[in-house]
Write an enzyme that holds these catalytic residues in place. Structure first.
Site, PDB file in Angstrom:
ATOM      1  N   ASP A  66       0.846  -1.186   0.000  1.00  0.00           N
ATOM      2  CA  ASP A  66       0.000   0.000   0.000  1.00  0.00           C
ATOM      3  C   ASP A  66       0.887   1.243   0.000  1.00  0.00           C
ATOM      4  OD1 ASP A  66       0.936   0.365   2.607  1.00  0.00           O
ATOM      5  OD2 ASP A  66      -0.946  -0.172   3.570  1.00  0.00           O
ATOM      6  N   ASP A 128      -9.139  -0.693  13.905  1.00  0.00           N
ATOM      7  CA  ASP A 128     -10.489  -0.651  13.349  1.00  0.00           C
ATOM      8  C   ASP A 128     -10.760  -1.816  12.404  1.00  0.00           C
ATOM      9  OD1 ASP A 128      -8.850   0.052  11.250  1.00  0.00           O
ATOM     10  OD2 ASP A 128      -9.875   1.944  10.786  1.00  0.00           O
ATOM     11  N   HIS A 130      -8.812  -2.664   9.730  1.00  0.00           N
ATOM     12  CA  HIS A 130      -8.318  -2.517   8.363  1.00  0.00           C
ATOM     13  C   HIS A 130      -7.067  -3.360   8.140  1.00  0.00           C
ATOM     14  CE1 HIS A 130      -5.465   0.569   9.990  1.00  0.00           C
ATOM     15  NE2 HIS A 130      -4.702   0.138   8.989  1.00  0.00           N
TER      16      HIS A 130
END
Length: 236
Positions: A66, A128, A130
């Protein structure tokens, strides 16, 4: 899915190093995708002296999965962290570093496939839920590597804006779940009590796009390495 629960962060990092180094010590090109952040820091400290200047590991090529291109920064967040935490200290040859960027994301999956695919990926999980830059409410489980426009409608927008300020990026670039499923061996690491609740939801709950990492348990060769605190909420 194989879950390994170690006593503490040090043992978690040692086990992770053994698994990754096992992949690296093969008599062929080995394609490894690695993560940045807090969880792998000790892992990098362990393997750096074991790979630095080792000519027999010139077969190992590294891929990021990413990128967050903050405005005004010369390099993206992921590239900067990986270079600081591992590529620089280990003196990895530039020819062996392959980084996802806004310029190549549309061709990244094809590049990996042409290189023989990813043999192993080291990945983390966010508080969270992700993974990579696959965030709650903005994740499509059918996506390969793609661009994620950063929009105010997403629940994570305000937190990112508060942290980024004037450097707020317009988009993330990330490998999607469909790309991750092609990795031959996926290694997920997490440590600390603060990861316990999200790990229970991701590993034992239903697949849910609001908890993007919940899709990872469907990977055909997933190894999860946790310390006791991170594993404390799991049914064992």
């Amino acid at each position: 899915m194989k879950i390994i629960i170690e006593e503490n962060y040090e043992q978690l990092s040692q086990t992770t190093a053994q698994i990754l180094l096992g992949h690296m010590h093969q008599d062929k090109r080995v394609n490894v995708s690695v993560t940045a952040g807090n969880s792998p820091k000790r892992f990098y400290e362990i393997i750096t002296p074991l790979v630095k200047n080792k000519t027999h590991l010139a077969n190992v090529h590294y891929y990021s999965f990413d990128e967050v291109p903050f405005k005004g920064e010369a390099v993206g967040m992921t590239e900067g962290l990986l270079r600081a935490e591992y590529f620089g200290p280990a003196e990895i040859a530039e020819s062996n570093i392959h980084l996802l960027s806004p310029d190549n994301y549309q061709k990244f999956d094809a590049e990996i496939a042409n290189a023989g695919g990813l043999d192993v990926m080291l990945i983390g999980i966010g508080g969270d839920g992700h993974f990579c830059a696959n965030m709650p409410d903005s994740t499509r489980f059918d996506a390969m590597t793609h661009k994620v426009d950063i929009l105010p409608e997403y629940p994570w927008y305000d937190g990112l804006k508060a942290d980024a300020g004037d450097k707020m990026p317009d988009a993330f670039y990330t490998m999607g779940a469909a790309s991750i499923m092609k990795v031959k061996h996926l290694v997920l690491i997490a440590n600390g009590k603060h990861k316990a609740d999200i790990l229970k939801k991701a590993l034992e709950g239903p697949v849910d796009p609001n908890i993007p990492s919940s899709i990872l348990k469907l990977h055909p060769n997933l190894t999860v390495i946790l310390d006791q605190e991170a594993a404390s909420a799991l049914d064992k």
